[in-house]
Design an enzyme around this catalytic site. Structure first.
Site, PDB file in Angstrom:
ATOM      1  N   ALA A  23       0.964  -1.462   0.094  1.00 16.98           N
ATOM      2  CA  ALA A  23      -0.148  -0.389   0.125  1.00 16.98           C
ATOM      3  C   ALA A  23       0.062   1.679   0.058  1.00 16.98           C
ATOM      4  O   ALA A  23       0.319   2.356   0.105  1.00 16.98           O
ATOM      5  CB  ALA A  23      -0.452   0.110   1.198  1.00 16.98           C
ATOM      6  N   ASN A  24       2.021   1.438  -0.135  1.00 17.45           N
ATOM      7  CA  ASN A  24       2.830   2.387   0.058  1.00 17.45           C
ATOM      8  C   ASN A  24       2.872   2.515  -1.588  1.00 17.45           C
ATOM      9  O   ASN A  24       3.346   4.051  -1.750  1.00 17.45           O
ATOM     10  CB  ASN A  24       4.490   2.235  -0.084  1.00 17.45           C
ATOM     11  CG  ASN A  24       5.323   1.092  -0.494  1.00 17.45           C
ATOM     12  OD1 ASN A  24       5.032   0.263  -0.470  1.00 17.45           O
ATOM     13  ND2 ASN A  24       6.324   1.764  -1.579  1.00 17.45           N
ATOM     14  N   THR A  25       2.050   2.681  -3.083  1.00 21.82           N
ATOM     15  CA  THR A  25       1.894   2.579  -4.339  1.00 21.82           C
ATOM     16  C   THR A  25       1.443   2.699  -5.231  1.00 21.82           C
ATOM     17  O   THR A  25       0.726   1.461  -4.092  1.00 21.82           O
ATOM     18  CB  THR A  25       3.991   2.585  -4.498  1.00 21.82           C
ATOM     19  OG1 THR A  25       4.081   3.250  -5.497  1.00 21.82           O
ATOM     20  CG2 THR A  25       3.781   1.229  -4.881  1.00 21.82           C
ATOM     21  N   GLY A  26       0.793   3.156  -6.169  1.00 23.61           N
ATOM     22  CA  GLY A  26      -0.031   2.969  -6.570  1.00 23.61           C
ATOM     23  C   GLY A  26      -1.301   2.700  -6.255  1.00 23.61           C
ATOM     24  O   GLY A  26      -2.003   3.203  -6.104  1.00 23.61           O
ATOM     25  N   GLY A  28      -2.067  -0.037  -4.229  1.00 27.71           N
ATOM     26  CA  GLY A  28      -2.303  -0.107  -3.010  1.00 27.71           C
ATOM     27  C   GLY A  28      -2.299   1.103  -1.870  1.00 27.71           C
ATOM     28  O   GLY A  28      -3.549   1.324  -1.267  1.00 27.71           O
ATOM     29  N   SER A 146      -5.552  -9.841 -12.562  1.00 30.08           N
ATOM     30  CA  SER A 146      -5.034  -9.409 -13.895  1.00 30.08           C
ATOM     31  C   SER A 146      -6.171  -9.713 -14.450  1.00 30.08           C
ATOM     32  O   SER A 146      -6.337 -10.559 -14.847  1.00 30.08           O
ATOM     33  CB  SER A 146      -3.268  -9.595 -13.462  1.00 30.08           C
ATOM     34  OG  SER A 146      -3.675  -9.145 -15.122  1.00 30.08           O
ATOM     35  N   TYR A 172       3.709 -14.792 -14.816  1.00 27.15           N
ATOM     36  CA  TYR A 172       2.416 -14.040 -14.593  1.00 27.15           C
ATOM     37  C   TYR A 172       1.417 -14.288 -14.133  1.00 27.15           C
ATOM     38  O   TYR A 172       0.199 -14.806 -13.560  1.00 27.15           O
ATOM     39  CB  TYR A 172       2.845 -13.007 -15.138  1.00 27.15           C
ATOM     40  CG  TYR A 172       2.001 -11.962 -14.460  1.00 27.15           C
ATOM     41  CD1 TYR A 172       2.315 -11.118 -12.700  1.00 27.15           C
ATOM     42  CD2 TYR A 172       1.153 -11.540 -15.373  1.00 27.15           C
ATOM     43  CE1 TYR A 172       1.674 -10.297 -13.035  1.00 27.15           C
ATOM     44  CE2 TYR A 172       0.768 -10.246 -14.656  1.00 27.15           C
ATOM     45  CZ  TYR A 172       0.149  -9.656 -13.485  1.00 27.15           C
ATOM     46  OH  TYR A 172       0.011  -8.774 -12.932  1.00 27.15           O
TER      47      TYR A 172
END
Length: 314
Positions: A23-26, A28, A146, A172
């Site tokens: 959750a620190n970027t993007g 999240g 995804s 992936y």
């Protein structure tokens, strides 16, 4: 409920505790930020605590940080223990963190990086936290998949860790297919409890750091087409937020962008690939995941043909 679902549709979240991985970027970051703004107590579960603290400082509300490295089962267990010591209940677990198209490498436990991070790390974390959720009416496990789950995707039980050969796009795809199969099988096992549900979501094509390892053959066309097919992280987070908060959501559902090919747009109920609904493969993957992680869920296994509580309608 509006056809164009936005963060304005998120119900009041006061009194709810939410853990958001990565959750620190993007995506999240946007997910955690929106939940905190609506009153939830939000935990940013992140690998880099310093980056997590900087992200928390940019959010309004009750936001704290928890160290979590999904590439290490020891870290997953330590994070779960820390969260259990802080909270006696958990309303939302959002399995958002992930890696994409990484060069061939392994986690600290020897798992292929994408499968180990995207699926096995979240599988273990969910199992270790689930008993904090089961007594809580309306609690949800939301796992972010995804559209890549459709690309050359299958669960390669004969070579789950890609030791014989490695294709980063296919690896992936396997990890994102595993996210969906985990959600559907988890919902089947949760159905008898009647409190917690499992839901999946995907962001379409969003501009985030996740794409930094995109193969060159894909990168140039994406650059040309970016204005037409790539949406902001705030838009990309909406399917996850709807899956986490919309009162109409049912266990086993899958949310994604409502535009053409699920690339962009406001979130709506979507369907996943036919392969993702294979119950026998879901149950085999579950058993293998328990064995690989050493984490057993506090749930009874359903019968082979059970499908109660699994919604797959579009």
């Amino acid at each position: 409920m509006s056809e164009k679902w936005t963060t304005a549709n998120i119900p009041d979240q006061h009194g709810r505790v939410a853990v958001v991985t990565g959750a620190n970027t993007g995506l999240g970051f946007e997910t955690a930020k929106a939940l905190a703004e609506r009153g939830a107590s939000v935990v940013l579960a992140v690998r880099n605590v310093e980056k997590g603290e900087r992200a928390a400082a940019r959010m309004n509300g009750d936001v704290t940080v928890q160290a979590l490295d999904l590439t290490s089962l020891d870290s997953v267990r330590a994070a779960a223990a820390a969260l259990r010591s802080r909270f006696d209940r958990l309303d939302l677990l959002i399995n958002n963190a992930g890696v994409m198209y990484t060069p061939k490498q392994t986690t600290r436990d020897g798992f292929e990086m994408q499968f180990g991070t995207n699926h096995l790390g979240h599988f273990a974390l969910t199992g270790l936290l689930l008993d904090l959720m089961l007594p809580v009416p309306g609690s949800r496990v939301v796992t972010v998949s995804s559209t890549g789950h459709r690309l050359r995707a299958a669960i390669h039980f004969d070579d789950l860790q890609w030791e014989r050969s490695y294709g980063r796009v296919a690896a992936y795809g396997q990890s994102k297919l595993a996210n969906l199969m985990f959600t559907y099988e988890l919902q089947r096992r949760l159905a008898a409890h009647g409190t917690t549900v499992a839901v999946a979501a995907h962001p379409g094509v969003s501009s985030t750091e996740l794409a930094r390892n995109t193969p060159a053959a894909f990168r140039l066309p994406l650059t040309w087409l970016a204005p037409l097919i790539i949406q902001t992280p705030a838009m990309g987070a909406l399917p996850t937020l709807r899956a986490a908060t919309d009162p109409a959501v049912l266990g086993g559902q899958y949310y994604g962008p409502g535009g053409r090919m699920q690339i962009m747009g406001h979130p709506r109920l979507v369907t996943s690939s036919p392969e993702s609904y294979d119950v026998a493969v879901q149950q085999r993957l579950w058993a293998v995941s328990e064995d690989l992680t050493g984490v057993a869920f506090p749930l009874d296994a359903p019968g082979q043909a059970a499908s109660v509580g699994l919604s797959v309608k579009a």
